[in-house]
Structures are given as structure tokens and as C-alpha cells.
Enzyme design. Structure first.
Site: not given
Length: 529
Positions: A14, A186
Site C-alpha cells: 500500500d 478502494e
């Protein structure tokens, strides 16, 4: 110069990339590992070093009791007018229709200094991101999570203003984006360029179908026009690529006007569809088309192993030492704890100078306080070892060397006490929570001597070894399948997990007397085979 991917090997997912003048930073997720968030630093996008962990106080992050693969998800690192901003989630509930997830902001004017205590933002969903608009206003985006039956749980991207004066979110909440047909939207980030707001998202889930998608609008709140060539980056449909799972990205522009995309990826074990090192971070060079869409400079949408470096001076960092002799009064930055910050009741580097003293705490299955100190596995092949001075008096007292994924998946070579053998050596394995002791017989040890322990990992094979003198080593038992220390091993049973393999030291005292174990050193050495 070339950028060689992954630039952040081992569990570093991420990525949120940021440039401040001539310095580049990438923040990555740490999930249930403490201290929270890894911030890495580079001057040239080629050479990187681990710089700091901003969430290093219990007042900032308390994950005691958090389930596996919860905790800190998807940090967003940004900068405005002399202040660094870090947005992060602390996920408390995962394996149910619900996501108890709380989003926070911490700030500092010195990235390696003390960060503030957290400001609570919201709990409507995960992957929060802060956007600083050119008019000075600040906006938070995050996923809207919908737990209801028959609804898409990834319900879209929300937008709300953040007030620096009031230190809270203010004004209306607007759903600005639903995602594409790929699904599972997302990981949102907003950028502004040439009159457009660009919304970058992750879609497809963080396994095989993961992807980076783009949309744009002249207005912040939309409507957003979807990029006609989405996804702009994915590994899906090409199992021959070495970098799989490509997705969840963020964008940076260099001082020289070049553009790079930081994204997560995973590398499978040879002949095994499992990423033992979890999700890593890679960089791709990007370009903008004449009609204003972002593309890989190499063409297509597949991640590359080598990428042209920017036109910047090379800046190398010192190589990390193989051995840590525990001569400093602070732990090496590469070590982390599980869920909670350990204090002097759990470990010390000064009570016996030159040693790491771990004071026995709860079991290796505990979700609360473990005397466990580990570092990431960052290569397919490596060895790790230690010298242990430990004299247990009970079978409930254990200390040793572990290859560890989470509380339910680990391998553990440990010294303990047995009524028949006295001080002895044993192996514990846990595969999806099923505990086993693969040795047919425990190995008796000299009551008053130290124990040299070592493990060797070669792709999916792990072998434990021990020595009485640190020179002559004996293998213990048969090879173990360490591919179980991977996300995909869990996901095969629809039990998604998101971290990676670690290796390190631990000590348990289930009597509650906190018997100490003294470790003279810890070494970690990578190899090609």
C-alpha cells in the site's frame, strides 16, 4: 541508472509516495505490527532506506487484541506548508460483514521527529487519503463500507472536507465515485493537474485481479469520467510476470518533471502460487498522453522489473550489517513487535550489556503481550541465527528462534525444560492454528551452556539447525514447508490475509514469573540459493 523492482522487498504494501524538495518518502502499511507505518527515504528513487516509524507510542496506536491482518491499513503521507500529514486506519474487526475501522490523522514538522497524538476522523470505511487543494482547502476520501445483505460492500469513494482549525471533518459527505466494472474499489488518491482532478483507485481485490484504475473530473465532487483504457496497471491475465498482484498505487512528480507510480506487487515462489514475502513495493515510470491520461512509459499496462531511473544524482546508503550484537541501547529499526509496544517489563538492552534480554510473557498465540521481536523476510533464500543463554525450570518456559507469519502460522525452534530430559530443544509448528511438534524426540542440552540456533530458508523449504559451539551445526528434523507463511496459503481457504513472513526471537513464560532469555546476537543473511 535503473530502478530494480521491487524497490522495497518483503512485506511493504500500500505505498504512499511523496516528494518534498529533493527528498522522496514512501509510507507502507504495517497491519498488526508495532511501531506502526514504515516510512522509507530516497534521493534518487533507486536507493532506499527505512527511515522511521511515526506511530511509536501507545497513545498513538494500541492494537492489543486486534485480529490477524487488522491494525494499520493503507497510510497516506502528504505535505503542505511545512507540515507532514499522515492518515491511517486502525482496523478492529475484519472477518464478518462489518468493518470496525477508525481513521486518524497525525502530523509533524520533522519527519524523523515526534509525531502528534492522533486526531480522530471517521469510521465509515478504510483506505483514507488526504488531498490538499490549490485553494488551501483539504479533503478526505475513503471507502464507504456497506455491510447489508445484497449490497456491494465496496460501496464507493466518499469525500468530506477537513478543517485544520477545528481539527475535524466538516461539511457534507458526498459519494463521488462508484468504481468500474472491475469492482472492489478502494485505495483512493486525488491529484490535480491541468485543470482536472484525477482520482486514482485500486480495484479487483489485492490478489490475482488487483489493478490500478483512473478517473477524472473538472469538479472535485465529480462526476468523474472513467479512463477508457482502464486498468492502467495490472498483472491479471499474465501469470508469467514476475511481479504479480500489481495494484494500490500512488503518484509522484520529480524535480525534473518525470512521473513515477509506486504500487504494491507480489512475487510467487517458484512453482508455488504463494508470496511468502507478502506484498512488496515497486516503481513504474509514467507519461501523460496528449489528451490527459496517465500511462506506463513502456506501453501496455503490465509492471516491469527494471525501469529507467530519473535524471537525478545517485545517492547510495550504507548496507545493513548482517549481525546485530545488541551493543546499542536502542533496537535496530528493522525490528518490530506484535500489536503492542514492549517496555522494560518485556525486554532490555541494558540489563545485561551486549545482549537482548527478553522477559517471558504470554504464549506465541497471544493477541496481547508477547515478548516477540522480529524482522521481515526480504529474500527467497536466507539464513538467520542467534546464541541463546536461557535456563528454564518448567515446560511452560520457552525461548528461541521463529519464522513467523501470524499467531496461527509459524515455525518455532525453542529451548525449554522437560521432566525426562531436563533442558532440551524442541520444534513447534502451527499451520492454520493447528499446533504440532514435528520432532520425534526432544534434544537434551547441557544445563549450563548457551545454545546456538539457526534456520535456513530456501524458497519453500525451512530447516532448523543447532550447534554447541557456533561452528559445527547439526540439522534438526526434516525440511518444513514455509510456503504456509504466506497470504495465499490463507486465501486458498477464502480466509484473506495481508502481511508477510518475519524471522526473529521470542520468549514465553506461562507461569507468569517472566523468566528472562538472553540473546547474544541476531544475524540475518540473504543469499541467491
Amino acid at each position: 541508472m535503473e530502478i530494480k523492482n521491487p524497490i522495497l522487498p518483503g512485506f511493504n504494501p500500500d505505498p504512499s509516495i511523496l516528494r518534498v524538495e529533493d527528498d522522496y518518502y514512501i509510507a507502507t502499511s504495517t497491519f498488526e505490527w508495532f511501531p506502526g507505518v514504515q516510512i522509507h527515504h530516497s534521493k534518487d528513487l533507486v536507493n532506499w532506506r527505512l527511515l522511521t516509524h511515526p506511530l511509536n507510542r501507545t497513545s498513538q496506536l494500541n492494537m492489543a487484541g486486534n485480529p490477524n491482518s487488522c491494525g494499520v491499513w493503507a497510510p497516506c503521507l502528504s505535505y503542505d506548508k511545512g507540515t507532514f500529514y499522515l492518515i491511517f486506519s486502525d482496523v478492529k474487526t475484519f472477518r464478518s460483514p462489518f468493518k470496525d475501522v477508525h481513521n486518524y490523522l497525525v502530523t509533524t514538522d520533522d519527519i524523523t521527529g515526534k509525531w502528534s497524538d492522533p486526531i480522530y476522523l471517521n469510521s465509515s470505511g478504510f483506505d483514507p487519503s488526504l488531498f490538499h487543494d490549490t485553494d488551501g482547502r483539504k479533503w478526505l476520501t475513503n471507502v464507504l463500507w456497506d455491510h447489508r445483505k445484497g449490497k456491494n460492500p465496496f460501496s464507493g469513494i466518499l469525500l468530506q472536507e477537513y478543517s485544520t482549525e477545528e481539527k475535524k471533518l466538516i461539511g457534507p459527505i458526498t459519494k463521488i465515485y462508484q468504481g468500474t466494472e472491475i469492482g472492489l474499489v478502494e485505495g483512493s488518491h486525488l491529484y490535480k493537474k491541468d485543470g482536472y482532478y484525477y482520482l486514482m483507485t485500486a480495484e479487483g481485490g489485492t490478489v490475482y485481479k488487483h489493478a490500478v484504475t483512473m478517473a477524472r473530473s473538472k469538479q472535485l465532487a465529480g462526476p468523474y469520467e472513467i479512463d477508457p483504457e482502464n486498468p492502467i496497471l495490472t498483472s491479471y491475465n499474465n501469470p508469467s510476470l514476475e511481479l504479480q498482484r500489481a495494484g494500490h498505487a500512488s503518484l509522484v512528480e520529480t524535480q525534473t518533471g518525470e512521473w513515477y507510480l509506486a504500487h504494491l506487487c507480489g512475487r510467487y515462489l517458484p512453482s508455488r502460487g504463494r508470496c511468502i514475502m507478502g506484498r512488496e513495493t515497486a516503481l513504474q515510470k509514467m507519461t501523460w498522453t496528449p489528451d490527459g491520461w496517465l500511462r506506463l512509459q513502456c506501453g501496455g499496462n503490465e509492471p516491469q522489473l527494471t525501469v529507467a531511473a530519473p535524471k537525478l544524482p545517485e545517492c547510495k546508503w550504507d548496507a545493513l550489517p548482517i549481525r546485530d550484537d545488541f551493543d546499542d541501547d536502542k533496537l535496530n529499526i528493522n525490528f518490530q513487535f506484535l500489536r503492542v509496544k514492549l517496555d522494560s517489563e518485556s525486554y532490555s538492552l541494558t540489563e545485561r550489556p551486549g545482549y537482548l534480554r527478553l522477559k517471558g510473557r504470554e504464549s506465541i498465540n497471544s493477541h496481547h503481550t508477547q515478548a516477540l521481536i522480529v524482522r521481515r523476510q526480504q529474500a527467497f533464500c536466507y539464513s538467520a541465527g542467534t546464541c541463546l543463554d536461557f535456563n528454564p525450570e518448567s515446560f511452560q518456559q520457552m525461548a528461541g528462534l521463529t519464522a513467523f507469519y501470524d499467531n496461527e502460522n509459524f515455525y518455532y525452534l525453542y529451548v525449554t525444560h522437560d521432566a525426562e530430559h531436563g533442558k532440551c530443544l524442541d520444534i513447534m509448528s502451527s499451520v492454520k492454528g493447528n499446533i504440532d511438534f514435528p520432532l520425534e524426540k526432544k534434544i537434551p542440552l547441557n544445563e549450563h551452556k548457551v545454545s546456538y540456533l539457526r534456520l535456513k530458508v530456501r524458497y519453500d523449504k525451512l530447516n532448523f539447525q543447532y550447534s554447541e559451539d557456533g561452528q559445527n551445526w547439526k540439522g534438526i528434523g526434516s525440511d518444513l514447508d514455509c510456503s504456509t507463511l504466506s497470504d495465499e496459503f490463507q486465501e486458498g481457504d477464502k480466509n484473506a490475509t495481508f502481511t508477510g513472513a518475519f524471522v526473529g526471537l521470542c520468549c514465553q513464560d506461562l507461569t507468569g514469573r517472566r523468566l528472562p532469555a538472553d540473546f547474544d546476537y541476531f544475524d540475518y543473511k540473504e543469499s541467491k540459493a
